[in-house]
Every structure is written in structure tokens, then in C-alpha cells.
Design a protein around this motif. Structure first.
Motif: not given
Length: 167
Positions: A140-167
């Protein structure tokens, strides 16, 4: 029972100004017990601050020396200083302390204690971690990353950083 945030904040602020529970109760037109509840509720709402170790700013050698002397907090070192443990010629002075070590401890004691802030320098940008994910999750992570035109690790990193900014 729900405690209004503005009332708990006001009780906390009055306490910080040095008012007693009775004075705060009179100011807020409530009981002492209610004031205690308000202050406790305010403190519970506040995010926990990360704490620095008590020896922050000391060299490892100095920290070990102090711990060997039975000092396990900044308050212990401050009390030892007041008791003359770092003063040459004082009857209670540590016998094995050098002038250089004494000077470093006194300089450390004279520095104001700074609140702990996590800096990006503490978390290098090129540090690697490994996540164990279920096979379905990886697909699922690979599917979402492909759809977003990015790598899975970049997607996870973006998700973590966005969550950190919300705190």
C-alpha cells in the motif's frame, strides 16, 4: 466534570504570582479545593517539556568526578558549593579536586540553566532507521508513493514531519 481552560489558566497565573490557594479562591469566588483542581487541570493540559540531564554543560570527566563524590543533581552540587566542598583549604573540601576542575565546576554553576530545546543538530538528517511493516502495508505504501510520484521513504518522512509540525 469539565474544567474551563480560561479558569484553570487564571488559577495557574495567580499561583505563579505568589497568591495562596485561599487568595486565589477569593479572587475566583470558589473553594480552595476547586482551586487545587483548577491548577492540577491546567498542569495536566500542558505538554511535557523534555528535560536536560542535570549535568548538561559539564565534561564527562567532571560529571563522573561529581557522581563519585555522591552528587547526583545540580542541587547537590550547589549545596556542596555552599558547604565549601570546592573551596581550597576548607576542612570539608574534596581532597582530590584540582584547581582546573574546581574552576570548571564554579563556571558551570554560574551559568543560568537553559530550558531544553531539541535542535535539528541532535537529529542528523542522514540518519537511517528501519521500519518493520506487514507485506500488505508495504504494498500500500508503494502504491501511494507511486501515485504521488515519490519514493516510499520520502512519503513516510513527509508524513512524520507534517505530524511533528502539528504539535
Amino acid at each position: 466534570m469539565t474544567i474551563p481552560r480560561d479558569q484553570s489558566r487564571k488559577a495557574h497565573e495567580l499561583q505563579q504570582q505568589g497568591l495562596s490557594l485561599q487568595q486565589i479562591a477569593a479572587e475566583l469566588d470558589t473553594s480552595d479545593d476547586r482551586v487545587s483542581q483548577l491548577i492540577a487541570a491546567y498542569q495536566k493540559q500542558q505538554p511535557a517539556e523534555p528535560q536536560q540531564p542535570w549535568w548538561h554543560g559539564l565534561s564527562p570527566h567532571t560529571r563522573v568526578f561529581l557522581q563519585e563524590q555522591g552528587m547526583h543533581s545540580r542541587a547537590d552540587v550547589e549545596q556542596g558549593y555552599r558547604d565549601g566542598l570546592f573551596t581550597r583549604g576548607h576542612p570539608n573540601a574534596f581532597r582530590s579536586i584540582t584547581a582546573h576542575l574546581r574552576r570548571r565546576i564554579v563556571e558551570w554553576l554560574n551559568q543560568p540553566v537553559q530550558p531544553y530545546r531539541v535542535s535539528q543538530a541532535e537529529y542528523p538528517m542522514d540518519e537511517t532507521i528501519t521500519l518493520r511493516l506487514q507485506a500488505d502495508t508495504v504494498r500500500e505504501l508503494e502504491r501511494i508513493a507511486k501515485k504521488a510520484g515519490t519514493k516510499p521513504d520520502a512519503l513516510v518522512e513527509a508524513l512524520i514531519m507534517r505530524e511533528a509540525e502539528c504539535k
